[in-house]
Scaffold this motif. Sequence first.
Motif, PDB file in Angstrom:
ATOM      1  N   PRO A 149      45.003  31.951  32.861  1.00 29.66           N
ATOM      2  CA  PRO A 149      43.500  32.691  32.889  1.00 29.66           C
ATOM      3  C   PRO A 149      44.043  34.164  32.176  1.00 29.66           C
ATOM      4  O   PRO A 149      44.993  34.550  32.283  1.00 29.66           O
ATOM      5  CB  PRO A 149      43.426  32.856  34.232  1.00 29.66           C
ATOM      6  N   THR A 150      42.764  34.292  31.403  1.00 25.04           N
ATOM      7  CA  THR A 150      42.964  35.320  30.713  1.00 25.04           C
ATOM      8  C   THR A 150      42.224  36.938  31.079  1.00 25.04           C
ATOM      9  O   THR A 150      41.260  36.293  32.225  1.00 25.04           O
ATOM     10  CB  THR A 150      42.349  35.442  29.134  1.00 25.04           C
ATOM     11  N   ALA A 151      42.197  38.077  31.069  1.00 27.78           N
ATOM     12  CA  ALA A 151      41.614  39.106  31.318  1.00 27.78           C
ATOM     13  C   ALA A 151      40.117  39.011  31.034  1.00 27.78           C
ATOM     14  O   ALA A 151      39.320  39.468  31.691  1.00 27.78           O
ATOM     15  CB  ALA A 151      42.267  40.384  31.045  1.00 27.78           C
ATOM     16  N   ASP A 152      39.669  38.586  29.894  1.00 23.35           N
ATOM     17  CA  ASP A 152      38.396  38.579  29.211  1.00 23.35           C
ATOM     18  C   ASP A 152      38.152  37.012  29.116  1.00 23.35           C
ATOM     19  O   ASP A 152      38.424  36.351  28.099  1.00 23.35           O
ATOM     20  CB  ASP A 152      38.396  39.260  27.813  1.00 23.35           C
ATOM     21  N   ASP A 153      37.335  36.502  30.059  1.00 23.46           N
ATOM     22  CA  ASP A 153      37.051  35.053  30.182  1.00 23.46           C
ATOM     23  C   ASP A 153      36.096  34.806  29.169  1.00 23.46           C
ATOM     24  O   ASP A 153      35.912  33.796  28.768  1.00 23.46           O
ATOM     25  CB  ASP A 153      36.238  34.563  31.739  1.00 23.46           C
ATOM     26  N   GLY A 154      35.309  35.551  28.367  1.00 24.91           N
ATOM     27  CA  GLY A 154      34.389  35.345  27.390  1.00 24.91           C
ATOM     28  C   GLY A 154      34.994  35.168  25.882  1.00 24.91           C
ATOM     29  O   GLY A 154      34.541  34.633  24.976  1.00 24.91           O
ATOM     30  N   ASP A 155      36.274  35.618  25.703  1.00 26.41           N
ATOM     31  CA  ASP A 155      37.021  35.592  24.497  1.00 26.41           C
ATOM     32  C   ASP A 155      38.108  34.264  24.279  1.00 26.41           C
ATOM     33  O   ASP A 155      38.995  34.682  25.060  1.00 26.41           O
ATOM     34  CB  ASP A 155      37.692  36.852  24.218  1.00 26.41           C
TER      35      ASP A 155
END
Length: 144
Positions: A38-44
């Motif tokens: 998982p990444t901090a910015d789910d939209g990118d």
Amino acid sequence: RPSCFPKKNTLGFLFSYSLQVMADKDGVTKDRRLEVMPTADDGDDTYCTFVLHQEDHTLGNSLSHVIRKDPDTAFCGYNVPHPSEHKIVLRIQTNGTSSTAILERGLTRLNTLCQHVLNTFEVSVAQFAEHNDVSSDEAKMETS
């Protein structure tokens, strides 16, 4: 799940990394060959970290090199968290393209490159066998 997590149909051809889920006798999920962190910015989806289980420096170095040569790649690197762990962590950052698409292209290009090396080797073995009056099986044994 993060946006860079591939849809099942987009990674279906990724060799053994096609999100194969190994299950025990009861059908309980035990392991995934490819894991998306998982990444901090789910939209990118231009950056993502992938974990490839049951792999080591052999694939990590080759794959990261091929991906770095892609013009849409801003950064690609890998590491093996610990020598006793059989996994590599691959980080991809792009110049606007989906990181999953870059991983797909990298795996496809690496597969093409390996196939070329194998074909070249087999042709060379056949030529050696022809010029030295030995069978191809004997020639392969002499080269190993």
